[in-house]
Design an enzyme around this catalytic site. Structure first.
Site: not given
Ligand code: BES
Ligand code: MN
Ligand code: ZN
Length: 506
Positions: A251, A256, A263, A274, A333, A335, A337
């Site tokens: 990933k 993020d 967030k 992230d 959020d 994101e 996956r």
């Protein structure tokens, strides 16, 4: 840092000219006749030093030692965990003295895991991030000698540990960089820099190629960012072409914000980490490049920011993934996956023997396992066991969590084939269930490193995990039979020509 392995015991340290000598003392050490050995015996007798893990005794201009500073460090029964603890404590105690050259001597036995742990601990204790600091002191500790009773016996373990350190430090560097110094394009450049090594090839796709391929889930995450996405494909070709590769998918969310499902502000800076999965893949390739083992490995990194914007994807939007499945994005959020789903489908074209994705995927995993063990998910017992064993061996442990189909109930959508979130309960597992839908064609495992990839607070920074676990797993695969993986689903047709150049802009 430069590491050297030597056959060297307490009787030889009088001639050692390093700035500091660390003596690793096991609890059962028989006091020797050499000067240092006698001293250790006396210190133990008087109660000034106990060889319990973490205990140290600092000495100055010790008879029998060539170094100015000597630190006795207890390692208990000598297991790798305690060696690590001992070296960490000893290095910390001499750090302020501007030590440049250090020697670590095993006063007792030096088993392979202990040697690896010493190398790892020296690197950890002396690592400094400097890239975006103008006055940072660069790493003082430049050279380390590891003294063992028989160097030949631990040569391989030593070389693997040194390579792991190179990989871990590469991962740390890229994960630690602020998001404006580690954009998707810069991450792609970091990957490309690895192509200078033998057997490593790197290919980078840009926004138009990703769109043309049909990666609608990955593109949806990227559409709110001014920074153009990159899809990075690394290859390490160490074995025959016919040998099925292991594919690592990392990933690569370089920042993020959560997107429109934004967030809270507190600690949002930590979302620069992230891309820890991507850093883990890059670091593993750095280590492979160093060791040149006989196996084939592919690395896939979907890299993008996740930003709120007038063009950003909105809650409720439905997108079509590369697999053809439609996804209702109920929470922007979730994101990770989304970008992983397209990369997992892309992985099918390599007819892999196994695919492992690595992701800072869920806050729920931090709640479940804290920062000690990474979450491991796999429907394949053999693959799960191999990864768990690798984690133990590398002192980079994971813990297996379940994948019962009942956990997928909450992912049902009224408007698409699947939703990208379920409820709050079992959040790490439902995330893994989402990924599993895109990983049906090969043996697959998922590592959730949300709790292990970095530390917050005063010691904020990347840990370089799980490079140690991944490297150990891969090295364990060398020489095991690897027939071309029998794909359960028909392998996807390759595109006419996967782009090999980056098209700037979007
Ligand atoms: N990158 C985060 C996961 C994360 C959060 C890692 C905090 C480490 C610390 C991920 O993209 C995310 O936001 N996940 C959401 C999923 C939720 C919306 C279902 C989460 O965990 O809150
Ligand atoms: Mn997120
Ligand atoms: Zn994320």
């Amino acid at each position: 840092m430069n590491f050297e392995l030597k056959t060297l015991g307490l009787d030889g340290v009088a001639a050692d000219k390093s700035d500091a000598l660390i003596v690793l003392v096991p609890q059962d050490l028989k006091a020797g006749r050499d000067g240092l050995g006698q001293l250790i015996g006396q210190a133990a007798k008087s109660g000034d030093f106990e060889a319990k893990p973490g205990r140290i005794l600092s000495l100055y201009r010790t008879p029998g030692a060539g170094a100015v500073r000597t630190v006795l460090a207890g390692v208990g029964e000598g297991g790798p965990r305690h060696v690590r603890q001992a070296v960490g404590a000893a290095v910390a105690s001499v750090k302020s003295a501007g030590v440049k050259r250090i020697t670590v001597v095993f006063a007792g036995a030096a088993p392979a895991p202990g040697v690896a742990a010493a190398v790892q601990a020296l690197a950890d204790a002396s690592y400094v991030y400097t890239t975006t600091k103008t006055k940072a002191e660069p790493r003082a500790l430049a050279r380390a000698v590891i003294g063992v009773p028989d160097a030949a016996a631990v040569r391989t373990a030593f070389a693997e540990a040194v390579a792991a350190v190179a990989g871990i430090e590469f991962a740390k560097e890229w994960a630690n960089r602020p998001a404006n110094h580690a954009t998707p394009a810069l991450l792609a450049q970091a990957a490309k820099s690895l192509a200078r090594f033998a057997r490593v090839k790197v290919e980078v796709l840009g926004p138009r190629e990703v769109e043309r391929l049909g990666m609608g889930a990955f593109a949806a995450v990227a559409q709110g960012s001014e920074e153009p996405l990159r899809f990075i494909v690394l290859r390490y070709d160490g074995a025959a072409r016919a040998e099925a590769p292991v594919v690592l998918v990392g990933k690569g969310i370089t920042f993020d914000t959560g997107g429109i499902s934004i967030k809270p502000a507190a600690e949002m800076d930590e979302m620069k980490f992230d891309m820890g999965g991507a850093a883990g893949v890059l670091g593993t390739f750095r280590a492979l490049a160093e060791l040149q083992p006989r196996l084939n490995v592919v690395g896939l990194i979907p890299a993008t920011e996740n930003m709120p914007d007038g063009r950003a994807v909105k809650p409720g939007d439905v997108v079509t993934s590369l697999s053809g499945q439609t996804i209702e994005i109920l929470n922007t959020d979730a994101e990770g996956r989304l970008v992983l789903s397209d990369a997992l489908t892309y992985a099918e074209r390599f007819k892999p023997r196994a695919v492992i994705d690595i992701a800072t995927l869920t806050g729920a995993c931090v709640i479940a396992l804290g920062n000690v063990r990474s979450g491991l998910f796999s429907p394949d017992d053999a693959l799960a066991d191999a990864l768990l064993a690798a984690g133990e061996a590398a002192q980079d442990p994971a813990w297996r969590l379940p994948l019962d189909d009942d956990y997928a109930e909450g992912l049902k959508s009224n408007f698409a084939d699947v939703a990208n979130v379920a409820g709050r309960a079992g959040g790490s597992i439902t995330a893994a269930k989402f990924l599993q839908r895109f990983a049906a064609a090969y043996p697959w495992a998922h590592l959730d490193i949300a709790g292990t990839a970095w530390r917050g607070g005063a010691a904020k920074g990347s840990t370089g995990r799980p490079v140690g676990l991944l490297l150990r797993y891969l090295l364990d695969q060398v020489g095991t039979a690897a027939p071309a993986a029998a794909a359960k689903a028909p392998a996807r047709k390759a595109p006419a020509r996967a782009g090999s150049r980056v098209r700037p802009g979007r």
